[in-house]
Design an enzyme around this catalytic site. Sequence first.
Site, short mmCIF file in Angstrom:
data_model
loop_
_atom_site.label_atom_id
_atom_site.label_comp_id
_atom_site.label_asym_id
_atom_site.label_seq_id
_atom_site.Cartn_x
_atom_site.Cartn_y
_atom_site.Cartn_z
NE ARG A 38 -21.01 -14.87 23.79
CZ ARG A 38 -21.27 -13.63 24.21
NH1 ARG A 38 -20.45 -12.64 23.94
NH2 ARG A 38 -22.35 -13.38 24.92
CG HIS A 82 -15.59 -11.59 26.73
ND1 HIS A 82 -16.12 -12.83 26.45
CD2 HIS A 82 -16.61 -10.72 26.48
CE1 HIS A 82 -17.37 -12.72 26.06
NE2 HIS A 82 -17.70 -11.44 26.08
#
Length: 314
Positions: free
Chosen positions: A229, A277
């Site tokens: 993350r 991502h």
Amino acid sequence: MSVLLALHDWPVEIWRERFAALLLDMDIVALGEPFDRRSVHYAVAWGHPPRSLSGLPNLAAILSPGAGVDHLFRDPDLPSVPVFRIIDTDLTTRMSEYVVLHCLLHLRGLLRDQANQRLHRWETDYLQPAAGDVRVGLLGFGVLGQDAARKLAAVGFDVAGWSYGGKEVEGFRVYAGAAQLPAFLARTDILVSLLPLTNETRGILNRKLLSGLARDGRLGRPVLINAGRGGLQNETDILELLGDGTLGAASLDVFETEPLPVDSPLWDHPSVVITPHNAAVSNPDAIARRIADQIIAIEAGEVPEGLVDRSRGY
Ligand code: NDP
Ligand code: OXD
């Protein structure tokens, strides 16, 4: 009985169709439309507005359509029911592909070759190390970390892991917790972060940690790969460490702010590989099937795979 879709920025109608086909005896309702709050027994939530899951008196579980659940815990009033996350072979396989790809990319000096290509320069006077001479460290040795480790080992890399509690995983040394972090870092040439974002891990990829990576590796300087993350990383520190030679290169799939702002210096850094991502984009059919199976198992009185430890946040 109904399933509430609380999906921020996801195409709700597509998910409604899938769940309606899989959960034939349930109504599928969505945030933003009228529904009977007493009928909701399950919430499928991603980045829902804080407090929007409050006031559901019969809620039995909250299900994340992703492997990570940090997006749920942003809600200070998340109802205190069991939370489940996705564990899915398709997702795991995609993540391992990303990790192997980027470890090989740095092993084989692809950034340098591409820079040379842009200059039409034929440079061969360097010796590439073998995979077995390069030590990869998986920061986070859970479902994704262990699968990636096995695939990296099959390619020949020298692989170890780091986890919160430590564990026995055949074929790998697993370092445990803060006490063993320095030893883990000191034997790591390529650091692959597959940690969840929690109160304990926020900002962990900072100057202090990254300065502990091996200085004697065959790549010359250590490499960071973060597909966990963005909140794990301190981008100012990473840029400084790339600048002063503490880090040799980085592959980043996740960012402090997403989408990565157009003026971020990371975009143009010659030693940084950026992906949006998408290290492991979930296959919607596989994810919907997993969630439907979780709901069916709960209805049958079982505890399905993917139960989150709320006290640890993952
Ligand atoms: P798991 O829960 O299976 O594994 C998490 C690992 O992190 C465990 O080994 C755990 O230790 C370790 N860990 C957690 N907190 C700490 C801590 N404070 N100190 C040391 N170790 C810690 O998760 P997954 O492997 O399934 O997924 C990991 C993350 O990957 C997700 O949370 C998500 O953020 C990210 N992800 C990113 C995607 C992308 O496209 N970029 C796609 C999917 C997931 P222990 O084993 O001891 O509990
Ligand atoms: C995630 C996922 O958690 O895509 O990022 O599963």
